[in-house]
Design an enzyme around this catalytic site. Sequence first.
Site, short mmCIF file in Angstrom:
data_model
loop_
_atom_site.label_atom_id
_atom_site.label_comp_id
_atom_site.label_asym_id
_atom_site.label_seq_id
_atom_site.Cartn_x
_atom_site.Cartn_y
_atom_site.Cartn_z
N SER A 113 0.81 -1.21 0.00
CA SER A 113 0.00 0.00 0.00
C SER A 113 0.85 1.27 0.00
CB SER A 113 -0.96 -0.03 1.19
OG SER A 113 -1.89 1.01 1.10
N HIS A 114 0.67 2.09 1.02
CA HIS A 114 1.35 3.39 1.10
C HIS A 114 2.69 3.29 1.81
CE1 HIS A 114 -1.02 2.33 4.49
NE2 HIS A 114 -0.11 2.95 5.22
N ASP A 277 -2.95 6.59 -2.97
CA ASP A 277 -1.78 6.01 -2.30
C ASP A 277 -1.02 5.05 -3.21
OD1 ASP A 277 -3.60 3.92 -2.29
OD2 ASP A 277 -2.87 3.12 -0.40
N ASP A 279 -0.93 1.84 -3.86
CA ASP A 279 -1.60 0.83 -4.67
C ASP A 279 -2.96 1.31 -5.20
OD1 ASP A 279 -2.57 0.80 -2.04
OD2 ASP A 279 -3.33 -1.24 -2.26
N ASP A 281 -5.71 2.51 -3.73
CA ASP A 281 -7.01 2.26 -3.11
C ASP A 281 -7.44 3.35 -2.12
OD1 ASP A 281 -5.21 1.54 -1.16
OD2 ASP A 281 -6.02 -0.48 -0.81
N ARG A 282 -6.54 4.27 -1.77
CA ARG A 282 -6.94 5.35 -0.86
C ARG A 282 -7.16 6.64 -1.62
NH1 ARG A 282 -3.77 4.77 4.85
NH2 ARG A 282 -4.04 2.52 5.04
N LYS A 376 -11.28 -0.93 -1.77
CA LYS A 376 -11.47 0.50 -1.78
C LYS A 376 -10.81 1.05 -3.04
CE LYS A 376 -7.76 1.29 1.55
NZ LYS A 376 -7.54 0.44 2.72
C1 VG1 Z 1 -4.77 0.38 8.02
C2 VG1 Z 1 -6.03 1.20 8.12
C3 VG1 Z 1 -7.21 0.40 7.61
C4 VG1 Z 1 -6.93 -0.07 6.18
C5 VG1 Z 1 -5.64 -0.83 6.14
C6 VG1 Z 1 -5.25 -1.23 4.74
O1 VG1 Z 1 -4.89 -0.77 8.85
O2 VG1 Z 1 -6.26 1.62 9.43
O3 VG1 Z 1 -8.36 1.22 7.66
O4 VG1 Z 1 -7.97 -0.88 5.71
O5 VG1 Z 1 -4.58 -0.03 6.67
O6 VG1 Z 1 -5.19 -0.12 3.89
P1 VG1 Z 1 -4.24 -0.86 10.34
O7 VG1 Z 1 -4.52 -2.23 10.82
O8 VG1 Z 1 -2.78 -0.54 10.18
O9 VG1 Z 1 -4.91 0.21 11.13
V1 VG1 Z 1 -4.18 -0.14 2.54
O10 VG1 Z 1 -4.41 1.24 1.71
O11 VG1 Z 1 -2.82 -0.55 3.24
O12 VG1 Z 1 -4.62 -1.52 1.65
CO CO Z 2 -3.53 1.18 -0.15
#
Ligand code: VG1
Ligand code: CO
Length: 543
Positions: A113-114, A277, A279, A281-282, A376
């Site tokens: 992700s980010h 972000d 990937d 999705d944000r 997302k």
């Molecule tokens: C975090 C966020 C959660 C999100 C997850 C994956 O998880 O709080 O809302 O779904 O990242 O997002 P955590 O367990 O670190 O709070 V992404 O954009 O990494 O796929």
């Molecule tokens: Co992401």
Amino acid sequence: MPIREISTRPYNDQKPGTAGLRKKVAVFQQPHYLENFLQSIFDVESGLRGQSLVIGGDGRYYNREAIRIAIAMAAANGIARVIVGQGGLLSTPAASHLIRLRRAGGGLIFTASHNPAGPDGDFGLKYNVASGGQATEALTARIYEHSRTIQRYRIVEGADIDIDRRGVQKLEECEIEVIDGVADYAALMQSLFDFDRIRDWLRNGHRLRFDAMHAVTGPYAQRILVETLGAPPDAVDNGSPLEDFGGGHPDPNLIYARPLVELAQRADAPDLIAASDGDGDRNMILGRGIFVSPGDSLALLAEHLHKLPGYRDGLRGVARSMPTSRAVDRVARALNVECHETPTGWKFFTQLFDAGRLTLCGEESFGTSSSHTREKDGLWAVLAWLNVLAATGRSVRELVEAHWRRFGRHYYARHDYEGLPSSAALRVLQTLTDANAHLVGKSFGEWTVTQADEFSYRDPVDGSLAVNQGLRVIFGERARIVLRQSGTGTEGAVLRLYLERYENRETALDWNPADALAPLAHIAEECAHIAELTGRRAPSLVT
Ligand code: VG1
Ligand code: CO
């Protein structure tokens, strides 16, 4: 090229978190590490044999190598067809869409992700099932258990697939189809939104700025926003995906996207400013002179979504993760639709979508999406906002202020305490758990605790139970404090403290969020003793 069975030894640390298996690149580069996990998926999901498998990633360091291994293992494990994004690129929502569109048995999405990328950064892998959604908790648990006893994996040795060349190549019995990773996703967006209206809006002099942060959304934004909708080329910033994301942190929030916040404050700021972000999705949404908090963005989309072509029939239901602000609940009540509260992480929404009970959902962590895919979707949210602006003719600021006047305002912030020793994090959680036993009925200034507990979730579709999903202290409708441990970090433990305060008095609608939330931060400290137990005077990140 022979299919080989290679013997291996288990690693024992392959338990996926909130969004798949996420580790330092160096961890993934250990001998057989990735292979073990992939083989565990193929072994547990034996139904994938003879089916198609979608493979792609966010383009970060090690993406190409991981995809090469995944293709060679898919071919050795009886996958009939691999569908892979050109250059190994697929945004998370585009991959989810492709799984559904091509009726694949599942998909492998390589992303952290980010999280920062590069040789010293993070890497990750999500396994998504045929519905397009992430594997459920039960399935992930089975894959993890399998990874703890794995003794061998299967791979085609010496496989040489060119993932930059579109078209079909053959590997043993498996067809490897390299596709344009943007086209199907772009067509989906066109089917949901009024592109003509957005085009007119741009032609009439409205301006847009989208920051792809050198991550996967660059090519998607270029094709959709610039080439299809006619935004000028400079509307997309940092549009070329880089293996290290340009050294940046593609996590669109008030801290890591500071330049966008500053841009929004200028008198000549574009009408819509947005970012996604690593990937894709944000999403982060800003307008001239205003930042739209993710909880507000979700609530506003719920309010206006029926004005957009793909959603003319209205909403079947909405959902938010537990820590996300309750702003959307008010809109759901006004619209008289179901509103679900789920644990953090997108996988909990998927069942509700599949059961037809949900149209729109979101999380406080800058994630929003709808029933069009099972992840997302950052660009979807940007296009939805663009379409709302074009359809209503109002500015972001006007829309948000009108929303607050009608529904009231949920002040919201998340305080992250990163890189904690896990013993300290556990002590804080235990302290609040103990405090929770005595908090109900207790008053702090003008607020009284009505509920104090640990959130658990019974899935209304399959009846499964998820426990241990965060501690919460609820002051009726007025305020809320939530504390939970992150499941995506790769260094030490991360505690997240979420603060929410509701105000509906006209005079209380334009306070500074930090000031509005200061009393709640105080109460949180009084109950959980975070500063005292961690030695941290302040959170490492406030978003
Ligand atoms: C975090 C966020 C959660 C999100 C997850 C994956 O998880 O709080 O809302 O779904 O990242 O997002 P955590 O367990 O670190 O709070 V992404 O954009 O990494 O796929
Ligand atoms: Co992401």
